[in-house]
Write an enzyme that holds these catalytic residues in place. Structure first.
Site, PDB file in Angstrom:
ATOM      1  N   ARG A  73       0.849  -1.189   0.000  1.00 13.88           N
ATOM      2  CA  ARG A  73       0.000   0.000   0.000  1.00 13.88           C
ATOM      3  C   ARG A  73       0.889   1.245   0.000  1.00 13.88           C
ATOM      4  NH1 ARG A  73      -3.426   2.819   4.799  1.00 13.88           N
ATOM      5  NH2 ARG A  73      -4.242   4.510   3.498  1.00 13.88           N
ATOM      6  N   HIS A 118      -3.192  11.087   1.303  1.00 10.01           N
ATOM      7  CA  HIS A 118      -2.701  10.713   2.631  1.00 10.01           C
ATOM      8  C   HIS A 118      -2.109  11.962   3.288  1.00 10.01           C
ATOM      9  CE1 HIS A 118      -1.311   7.064   5.127  1.00 10.01           C
ATOM     10  NE2 HIS A 118      -1.069   8.144   5.850  1.00 10.01           N
ATOM     11  N   GLU A 163      -7.808   8.263   6.601  1.00  4.44           N
ATOM     12  CA  GLU A 163      -8.114   8.799   7.934  1.00  4.44           C
ATOM     13  C   GLU A 163      -8.698  10.216   7.910  1.00  4.44           C
ATOM     14  OE1 GLU A 163      -4.755   8.288  10.533  1.00  4.44           O
ATOM     15  OE2 GLU A 163      -4.881   6.103  10.451  1.00  4.44           O
ATOM     16  N   ASN A 306      -7.908   1.248   9.641  1.00  2.00           N
ATOM     17  CA  ASN A 306      -6.629   1.501  10.300  1.00  2.00           C
ATOM     18  C   ASN A 306      -6.846   1.371  11.810  1.00  2.00           C
ATOM     19  OD1 ASN A 306      -5.792   2.171   7.737  1.00  2.00           O
ATOM     20  ND2 ASN A 306      -5.286   4.299   8.206  1.00  2.00           N
ATOM     21  N   TYR A 308      -4.923   0.871  15.663  1.00  2.00           N
ATOM     22  CA  TYR A 308      -3.678   0.895  16.422  1.00  2.00           C
ATOM     23  C   TYR A 308      -3.841   0.527  17.892  1.00  2.00           C
ATOM     24  CZ  TYR A 308      -1.091   2.884  12.525  1.00  2.00           C
ATOM     25  OH  TYR A 308      -0.477   3.062  11.301  1.00  2.00           O
ATOM     26  N   GLU A 374      -3.848  -0.451   8.017  1.00  2.00           N
ATOM     27  CA  GLU A 374      -2.706  -0.046   8.844  1.00  2.00           C
ATOM     28  C   GLU A 374      -2.826  -0.690  10.219  1.00  2.00           C
ATOM     29  OE1 GLU A 374      -1.778   4.119   9.347  1.00  2.00           O
ATOM     30  OE2 GLU A 374      -2.243   4.561   7.252  1.00  2.00           O
TER      31      GLU A 374
END
Length: 475
Positions: A73, A118, A163, A306, A308, A374
């Protein structure tokens, strides 16, 4: 445990790795402007040179092949392709660069997933109002069509915007990301999020109408979300606060696209009530989708996530007297002390949170195909090439993804580690390292060296991708 053709990938973004910020006709982006201002980024660092990927792409490709990735990606730089943000001025050197990257990947049997945006808006468009301008959606659609036309014969997996939550809140309310605007009250952030959804929808409809019949690709937007659960599961207020928090983060962008074509009802109700309390009687701070524009609902061919970290949630917030996104959602985040911290203070390591979030998405968003676009583990301070903790993180996280697939029936199609290599981590500069490869930023040649975690990830890819015979499909 993993389906045939599962995407094993790593991710990067143009501004974070390319450097060459003035090379071959590239125009400035908002991150060039932001990072060149004193005090914006750790150590006043910037992405002028970064990993030198614009010069050293072949080194990146070598790293990709060492890991055995099936997918990669990357993002394309809007300002490198269209220096003033419009198709009136095409930078052919930029086109050549991305053609080379895409062609090299395909020759190596690696499938590209390309992100159009991005965080790096051309400064020329910021000067015209940026993401706060109603015109930005049409400008983005024109840029997207240019990319679909130029690269779409070879790229079959597209992300329009990465995002949007981070772009809206950190860039336009908190002021800690480019363009660095501190505009409390929520109005600017909600407007930016709204325009990003409009832009995404226009681009999706353009692809669907003009490019999908020939290229047969898939298009989505990458939505970031923590997993959230009530601090006290038996406390009704904590349960409500958690639901509200999820609506204001994950739901803000996923609900219009996957569920209703509009924002979550609780989000609209709370914002309107708070707006009235603070004297905003004429109009809501949360914009309304126009019926004259293409619909938002259904504009994602898969769910790009994404993830985390995770948080416990309790009701209330410390700034309720100040109108903001935080006061609107009326929820406090709490770290579970049993969760280990990965380098940066915000990144608690909670692999099981990903599994729970995947199940939540399956249940609430019509069981979509999901790509984890991600997920990563940060290292700060002294360099550890034998990064045992990060290797353990990947093993445990991928185990939780396997459980989500086999035990919970979640349709996960791929997993992309963040990141292929250490890079410019936005406001943290080069002080935070997420890479599977270490980059020596003191070395003119930006030498890449695989971390132990990279070797561990490569072993996992080899183990799981060889369980099935046959080639990996593009998507």
């Amino acid at each position: 445990m993993f389906p045939r053709g599962f995407a094993w990938g790593a991710a990067t973004a143009a501004y974070q790795i390319e450097g060459g910020w003035q090379a071959d006709g590239r125009g400035p982006s908002i991150w060039d402007t932001f990072s060149h201002e004193t005090g914006r980024v750790f150590g006043d660092q910037n992405g002028d040179v970064a990993c030198k990927s614009y010069e050293l792409w072949e080194e990146d490709l070598r790293s990709i092949l060492q890991l055995g990735l099936t997918h990669y990606r990357l993002s394309v730089s809007w300002a490198r392709l269209l220096p003033d943000g419009t198709t009136q001025h095409v930078n052919h050197k930029g086109v050549e660069y991305y053609n080379k990257v895409i062609d090299n990947l395909l020759t190596a049997n690696v499938t590209p997933m390309v992100t159009l945006y991005h965080f790096d808006l051309p400064q020329a468009l910021q000067d015209q109002g940026g993401w706060k301008s109603p015109n930005i959606a049409a400008l983005f659609d024109s840029y997207a069509r240019f990319c679909f036309q130029t690269f779409g014969d070879r790229v079959k997996l597209w992300i329009t915007i990465n995002e949007p939550y981070v772009c809206a809140k950190l860039g336009h309310e908190d002021g800690i990301h480019a363009p660095g605007l501190e505009e409390p009250g929520g109005r600017a952030a909600y407007l930016v999020g709204h325009n990003m959804l409009r832009a995404h929808a226009l681009a999706w409809h353009s692809y669907d109408a003009f490019f999908r019949p020939k290229h047969e690709g898939l298009v989505s937007l990458a939505i970031n979300s923590d997993w959230l659960e009530p601090l006290e599961p038996d406390c009704a207020e904590d349960v409500s606060a958690t639901e509200r928090h999820l609506a204001f983060t994950l739901g803000w962008f996923a609900w219009p696209v996957f569920v209703s074509g509009d924002y979550p009802e609780i989000m609209r109700a709370v914002i309107d009530a708070n707006s009235k309390t603070h004297g905003f009687n004429s109009e809501s701070r949360l914009p309304i989708f126009s019926k004259d524009e293409p619909p938002i609902l259904g504009t994602a061919d898969f769910f790009a996530l994404n993830y985390y970290t995770s948080r416990k949630v309790t009701s209330g917030c410390g700034h309720s007297d100040i109108l903001s996104m935080k006061s609107d959602r009326g929820a406090q985040e709490v770290l579970d002390p049993s969760w280990p911290i990965s380098g940066v203070s915000w990144l608690a390591v909670v692999p099981h949170g990903l599994r729970r979030l995947l199940s939540y998405i399956k249940k609430n968003f019509s069981d979509p195909a999901i790509y984890i676009t991600e997920n990563g583990f940060a290292q700060v301070g002294s360099l550890e090439m034998e990064d045992v903790q990060r290797g353990k993180f990947y093993t445990e996280t991928i185990s939780e993804v396997a459980k989500a697939i086999t035990e919970d029936g979640v349709n996960v199609r791929g997993y992309f580690a963040w990141s292929l290599m250490d890079n410019f981590e936005w406001a943290d500069g080069y002080s935070v390292r997420f890479g599977l490869f270490h980059v020596d930023f003191s070395d003119e040649k930006r030498k890449r060296t695989m971390y132990r975690s990279g070797r561990e990830y490569a072993k996992l890819i080899l183990k799981y991708s060889t369980e099935h015979e046959g080639p990996h499909p593009n998507h």
